[in-house]
Scaffold this motif. Structure first.
Motif, short mmCIF file in Angstrom:
data_model
loop_
_atom_site.label_atom_id
_atom_site.label_comp_id
_atom_site.label_asym_id
_atom_site.label_seq_id
_atom_site.Cartn_x
_atom_site.Cartn_y
_atom_site.Cartn_z
N LEU A 129 0.83 -1.21 0.00
CA LEU A 129 0.00 0.00 0.00
C LEU A 129 0.87 1.27 0.00
O LEU A 129 0.47 2.30 -0.55
CB LEU A 129 -0.96 -0.01 1.20
N ALA A 130 2.05 1.19 0.60
CA ALA A 130 2.99 2.32 0.54
C ALA A 130 3.48 2.52 -0.89
O ALA A 130 3.56 3.64 -1.40
CB ALA A 130 4.16 2.08 1.49
N ARG A 131 3.78 1.41 -1.55
CA ARG A 131 4.20 1.48 -2.97
C ARG A 131 3.09 2.08 -3.84
O ARG A 131 3.34 2.87 -4.74
CB ARG A 131 4.54 0.09 -3.50
N ASP A 132 1.87 1.71 -3.54
CA ASP A 132 0.72 2.24 -4.28
C ASP A 132 0.60 3.75 -4.06
O ASP A 132 0.39 4.53 -5.01
CB ASP A 132 -0.55 1.51 -3.82
N SER B 248 12.06 17.61 -6.95
CA SER B 248 13.14 16.71 -6.53
C SER B 248 13.19 15.44 -7.37
O SER B 248 14.25 14.82 -7.50
CB SER B 248 12.96 16.31 -5.06
N GLY B 249 12.05 15.04 -7.90
CA GLY B 249 12.00 13.76 -8.61
C GLY B 249 11.95 12.56 -7.67
O GLY B 249 11.87 11.42 -8.12
N PHE B 250 11.97 12.82 -6.35
CA PHE B 250 11.88 11.72 -5.39
C PHE B 250 10.41 11.43 -5.10
O PHE B 250 9.69 12.29 -4.60
CB PHE B 250 12.60 12.05 -4.08
N LYS B 251 9.99 10.22 -5.43
CA LYS B 251 8.63 9.81 -5.11
C LYS B 251 8.67 9.03 -3.80
O LYS B 251 9.49 8.12 -3.64
CB LYS B 251 8.07 8.93 -6.22
N VAL B 252 7.78 9.43 -2.87
CA VAL B 252 7.75 8.79 -1.56
C VAL B 252 6.30 8.38 -1.26
O VAL B 252 5.35 9.10 -1.61
CB VAL B 252 8.27 9.74 -0.46
N GLY C 67 -0.29 8.03 2.18
CA GLY C 67 0.19 9.39 1.97
C GLY C 67 1.31 9.40 0.95
O GLY C 67 2.05 8.41 0.79
N CYS C 68 1.42 10.51 0.25
CA CYS C 68 2.55 10.70 -0.67
C CYS C 68 3.15 12.08 -0.40
O CYS C 68 2.51 12.92 0.26
CB CYS C 68 2.11 10.58 -2.13
N ASN C 69 4.35 12.30 -0.89
CA ASN C 69 4.93 13.64 -0.74
C ASN C 69 4.30 14.57 -1.76
O ASN C 69 3.98 14.18 -2.89
CB ASN C 69 6.46 13.61 -0.85
N ILE C 70 4.12 15.81 -1.34
CA ILE C 70 3.47 16.82 -2.17
C ILE C 70 4.36 18.06 -2.18
O ILE C 70 4.48 18.75 -1.15
CB ILE C 70 2.06 17.16 -1.63
N GLU C 71 5.01 18.28 -3.29
CA GLU C 71 5.97 19.41 -3.37
C GLU C 71 5.27 20.68 -3.84
O GLU C 71 4.09 20.68 -4.19
CB GLU C 71 7.12 19.01 -4.29
N ASN C 72 6.06 21.77 -3.80
CA ASN C 72 5.52 23.08 -4.14
C ASN C 72 6.59 23.93 -4.80
O ASN C 72 7.77 23.83 -4.42
CB ASN C 72 5.02 23.76 -2.85
N ALA C 73 6.20 24.76 -5.75
CA ALA C 73 7.13 25.62 -6.46
C ALA C 73 7.88 26.54 -5.50
O ALA C 73 9.01 26.96 -5.78
CB ALA C 73 6.39 26.45 -7.51
N PHE D 285 -2.43 4.36 16.38
CA PHE D 285 -1.60 3.87 15.27
C PHE D 285 -0.90 2.56 15.63
O PHE D 285 -0.39 2.39 16.73
CB PHE D 285 -0.57 4.93 14.88
N THR D 286 -0.85 1.66 14.63
CA THR D 286 -0.29 0.33 14.84
C THR D 286 1.07 0.15 14.16
O THR D 286 1.97 -0.47 14.71
CB THR D 286 -1.27 -0.73 14.28
N ALA D 287 1.21 0.67 12.95
CA ALA D 287 2.47 0.53 12.19
C ALA D 287 2.43 1.43 10.97
O ALA D 287 1.35 1.87 10.54
CB ALA D 287 2.66 -0.92 11.74
N ILE D 288 3.62 1.67 10.41
CA ILE D 288 3.69 2.44 9.16
C ILE D 288 4.70 1.77 8.23
O ILE D 288 5.71 1.22 8.70
CB ILE D 288 4.05 3.93 9.41
N ALA D 289 4.39 1.80 6.94
CA ALA D 289 5.34 1.35 5.92
C ALA D 289 5.70 2.57 5.07
O ALA D 289 4.83 3.40 4.76
CB ALA D 289 4.73 0.25 5.05
N ILE D 290 6.98 2.66 4.70
CA ILE D 290 7.48 3.82 3.96
C ILE D 290 8.36 3.34 2.81
O ILE D 290 9.19 2.44 2.97
CB ILE D 290 8.33 4.72 4.89
N CYS D 291 8.16 3.98 1.66
CA CYS D 291 9.06 3.66 0.54
C CYS D 291 9.33 4.92 -0.26
O CYS D 291 8.59 5.91 -0.18
CB CYS D 291 8.48 2.58 -0.36
N GLY D 292 10.40 4.90 -1.01
CA GLY D 292 10.70 6.05 -1.84
C GLY D 292 11.93 5.82 -2.69
O GLY D 292 12.71 4.88 -2.47
N GLY D 293 12.06 6.66 -3.68
CA GLY D 293 13.23 6.57 -4.54
C GLY D 293 13.11 7.56 -5.68
O GLY D 293 12.02 8.05 -5.99
#
Ligand code: THU
Length: 135
Positions: free
Chosen positions: A9-12, A22-26, A40-46, A70-78
Motif C-alpha cells: 500500500l505504501a508502494r501504491d 526533486s523527482g523523489f517519489k515517496v 500518503g505521498c509527498n506533495i511538493e511546491n514551487a 496507530f499500529t504501524a507504518i510502511a514507507i518507501c521512496g526513490g
C-alpha cells in the motif's frame, strides 16, 4: 494486515507522489488499530518550503479524520519512484510520529526485495515527547 500488504500500500501511495522538483517519489501507508489504512505521498511546491512529506500526509489525514490509534507504518521512496534501497523518514516526520506513537511503534522500511523492520526508538532515540513536555 501483514507488513507485506502494508508495504504494498505504501508502494501504491508512492505512485501518486507530486514531486516535479526533486523527482523523489515517496509513499507511506499508516495502519490504525481499527484496521483502517491511511496512505500518503509527498506533495511538493514551487515555493519549496510548503512541501509535505509522505509520512506526514498519512498522519495528518488520519488525525484529521479522528483516528489516532496507530499500529504501524510502511514507507518507501526513490528517485523517479525506483526503489533502490530503504528510504528512512526525515527528522521532522520522526518527531511527528513520536507525538502519537510509542517507542516500540513498528516502522517498515521498504527495500527492493522486501522490507526492513525498525522501531520508532531505533529512528529517534532519546526523544522529546508529549510525556516529557507535560510533566
Ligand atoms: N520526503 C518525504 O516524503 N519523506 C521523508 O521522510 C523525506 C523526504 C520527500 C520530500 C521531498 O518531496 C522529497 O522527498 C525530497 O526531499
Amino acid at each position: 494486515m501483514t507488513p507485506e500488504k502494508l508495504c504494498e500500500l505504501a508502494r501504491d501511495a508512492m505512485t501518486r507522489s507530486y514531486s516535479p522538483y526533486s523527482g523523489f517519489k515517496v509513499g507511506a501507508a499508516l495502519l490504525c488499530a481499527d484496521g483502517t489504512v491511511y496512505q500518503g505521498c509527498n506533495i511538493e511546491n514551487a515555493s519549496y518550503t510548503p512541501t509535505v512529506c509522505a509520512e506526514r500526509t498519512a498522519f495528518f489525514k488520519a488525525i484529521s479524520e479522528g483516528n489516532r490509534d496507530f499500529t504501524a507504518i510502511a514507507i518507501c521512496g526513490g528517485k523517479d519512484g525506483v526503489i533502490t534501497g530503504r528510504f528512512p523518514p526525515c527528522g521532522v516526520c520522526r518527531q511527528v510520529m513520536r507525538e502519537f506513537c510509542r517507542d516500540d511503534f513498528p516502522v517498515y522500511l521498504v527495500t527492493p526485495d522486501g522490507y526492513e523492520a525498525v522501531t520508532l526508538a531505533d529512528l529517534l532515540p532519546y526523544s522529546f515527547s508529549a510525556e516529557a513536555c507535560m510533566q
